[in-house]
Design an enzyme around this catalytic site. Structure first.
Site, PDB file in Angstrom:
ATOM      1  N   LYS A  30      23.588 -38.510   9.420  1.00 56.65           N
ATOM      2  CA  LYS A  30      24.000 -37.602   8.403  1.00 56.65           C
ATOM      3  C   LYS A  30      24.854 -38.047   7.375  1.00 56.65           C
ATOM      4  CE  LYS A  30      26.834 -33.254   8.697  1.00 56.65           C
ATOM      5  NZ  LYS A  30      27.370 -32.142   9.462  1.00 56.65           N
ATOM      6  N   SER A  60      27.693 -27.098  13.733  1.00 56.36           N
ATOM      7  CA  SER A  60      26.724 -27.758  12.744  1.00 56.36           C
ATOM      8  C   SER A  60      25.853 -28.787  13.526  1.00 56.36           C
ATOM      9  CB  SER A  60      27.515 -28.767  11.626  1.00 56.36           C
ATOM     10  OG  SER A  60      27.823 -27.601  10.946  1.00 56.36           O
ATOM     11  N   SER A  72      25.707 -27.152   9.390  1.00 52.79           N
ATOM     12  CA  SER A  72      25.450 -28.478   8.200  1.00 52.79           C
ATOM     13  C   SER A  72      24.797 -29.464   8.360  1.00 52.79           C
ATOM     14  CB  SER A  72      26.774 -28.703   7.538  1.00 52.79           C
ATOM     15  OG  SER A  72      27.473 -29.547   8.601  1.00 52.79           O
TER      16      SER A  72
HETATM   17  N1  GLN Z   1      29.435 -23.324   9.540  1.00 52.88           N
HETATM   18  C1  GLN Z   1      30.702 -23.527  10.006  1.00 52.88           C
HETATM   19  C2  GLN Z   1      31.437 -23.999   8.769  1.00 52.88           C
HETATM   20  O1  GLN Z   1      30.871 -23.684   7.951  1.00 52.88           O
HETATM   21  C3  GLN Z   1      30.461 -25.057  10.695  1.00 52.88           C
HETATM   22  C4  GLN Z   1      30.215 -26.466  10.041  1.00 52.88           C
HETATM   23  C5  GLN Z   1      30.426 -27.443  10.863  1.00 52.88           C
HETATM   24  O2  GLN Z   1      30.244 -27.402  12.084  1.00 52.88           O
HETATM   25  N2  GLN Z   1      30.435 -28.726  10.147  1.00 52.88           N
HETATM   26  O3  GLN Z   1      32.554 -24.328   8.824  1.00 52.88           O
END
Ligand code: GLN
Length: 476
Positions: free
Chosen positions: A78, A177, A153
């Protein structure tokens, strides 16, 4: 040789058996990326030459009988995890030209093992989002249906694994994410316990919530990556030594020894799609049919979890992102005075979701509001954690959906941040409590994968792997 069904485990056998070389394997995946990435946009950058050099080195290791499980295995990373001398954008324009000065600890560990890094995968800007649509470099598409999001994400990593553009990948999970995109793309994802994997060299989002973890095709493969990247790191003081963490006698556990809880608050929520609910329940019932004890449990503070998360996470992110000021990192918007240099650079190169969180975070941390929002959220976080402490006295693991629905359509939620946040309802609690969670596929609805989420106690990763493997190998 048909390489389309390879896993890390089977590729390792081919490599060590001399049936394929790491260079051939890497070339195969580079070709896969070449043919699929235009449509899917899962990789933001591909490091073909460097990957082939790493593969050559892996071949030497294999020849000398020094191969570990990941030697010569092509992986994706990532793009919020630093790989020395490679661009690391974190999905943001502000870091478009930022070259990493050092390796993240997880990368050091993968390299030591001889893994091959193919490139950096797409993500929501600074990992804020649930669909990868917040990436400044365009959304990733779900390989099961390109009109759908891959989740986020870590959508690039999940899509890359699902589309067989690599054998495994790293993601980060601050509020779901890793688990949610793994669910949307029908692959396996692990959010390790807070403190299990070093965060050194990961672009910080919410430092009390972030964990790096694996996304892979099988539970075994995810476990192999986890084994390599986890453990104490002097560069991250929140990490815990491995030996103190291991649960004993995992190998002797049978399904009939297990106590599984399903939280009523997760299954009786309005937003949960009924077919997703049935599919996940069917998986839980399968464990019961194999002799596990299954019971309803309660995590009573679940209804406060989204509100709590969306105070704590933006608060931490507003502090962490203060460093992107146009001076020390990344892109700068020239200006004739310092203050406007800051504001212009941040205004121009940070996307709207990132700006929204910096603003809400700054607000809840400001004098006068701190007590009412931030301190209050921390108190509720303690209660949410206590819910898990209580439940893990009753059951070994918790099973639940990972998301209220299957992968949604591109554009469906982009205009309404609250709708997007609501999709995180089943994942954020694990980060607030620090427990570990594994997602694996438990079926499909209209050809779109449904994820089963298994939450385990602190440092219960091996238990999750064992249970995941039971299901993967034996469930119909
Ligand atoms: N969807 C969550 C957020 O936008 C989780 C993001 C993540 O785990 N990086 O904060």
């Amino acid at each position: 040789m048909d390489l389309s069904k390879l896993t890390i485990e089977s590729a390792h056998k081919l490599l060590t058996g001399g049936e394929i070389s790491a260079v051939e394997l890497t070339s195969h995946y580079l070709a896969q990326i070449d043919s699929k990435n235009k449509e899917l946009n899962a990789f933001l950058s591909v490091r073909a030459e460097k990957a082939l050099v790493e593969a050559k080195e892996a071949d030497v290791k294999i020849k000398n009988d020094q191969a570990g499980y990941l030697t010569g295995i092509p992986l994706g990373v990532k793009d919020n995890i630093l790989v020395k001398d490679d661009i690391c954008t974190a999905g943001s324009k502000i870091l478009e030209n930022y070259k990493a000065a050092y390796n993240a600890t997880v990368i050091e560990r993968l390299k030591r093992e001889g893994a091959v890094i193919l490139g950096k995968t797409n993500l929501d800007e600074f990992a804020m989002g649930s669909s990868t649509e917040n990436s400044a470099y365009g959304p990733t598409k779900n390989p099961h249906n390109v009109s759908r999001v891959p989740g986020g994400s870590s959508g690039g990593s999940a899509a890359a694994v699902a589309a067989d553009m690599c054998l495994g990948a790293l993601g980060t999970d601050t509020g779901g994410s890793i688990r949610q995109p793994a669910g949307f793309c029908g692959v396996v994802g692990l959010k390790p316990t807070y403190g299990a994997v070093s965060r050194f060299g990961a672009v910080a989002l919410g430092s009390s919530l972030d964990q790096i973890g694996p996304i892979a095709k099988t539970v075994k493969d995810a476990a192999l990556i986890y084994e390599t990247i986890s453990g104490h790191d002097p560069l991250d003081s929140t990490t815990v030594p491995s030996r103190e963490r291991a649960l004993n006698n995992i190998d002797e556990i049978n399904i009939s020894d297990l106590k599984i809880g399903w939280p009523k608050e997760y299954f009786n929520t309005d937003g949960l799609d009924s077919e997703v609910k049935n599919t996940v329940m069917k998986a839980i019932n399968w464990f019961e049919s194999q002799g596990a004890e299954v019971k309803e449990i309660s995590l009573p503070h679940t209804r406060y979890s989204l509100a709590t998360y969306y105070i704590i996470q933006p608060a931490e992110c507003s502090a962490n992102l203060a460093r992107y000021d146009g001076i020390r990192y990344g892109q700068r918007s020239e200006s004739d005075n310092l203050l406007s240099l800051y504001t212009q650079s941040r205004g121009k190169f940070l996307g709207s979701e990132v700006q929204r969180r910096i603003m809400t975070g700054t607000y809840t941390l400001s004098a006068g509001y701190y007590e009412a929002y931030y301190t209050q959220a921390q108190r509720i976080r303690a209660l949410i954690k206590q819910d898990f402490v209580n439940v893990f006295e009753e059951v070994d693991v918790i099973m639940a959906p990972v998301s209220p629905d299957v992968a949604f359509k591109l554009g469906e939620k982009t205009s309404d941040p609250l709708k997007m946040y609501a999709a995180d309802i089943f994942t954020v609690t694990a980060n607030l409590a620090g427990v570990c969670g594994l997602t694996l596929n438990c079926g499909k609805i209209n050809k779109l994968p449904v994820g089963l989420q298994i939450l385990g106690p602190w440092f219960g990763e091996n238990l999750l792997f064992k249970i995941g493997e039971f299901y993967e190998q034996d469930a119909p």
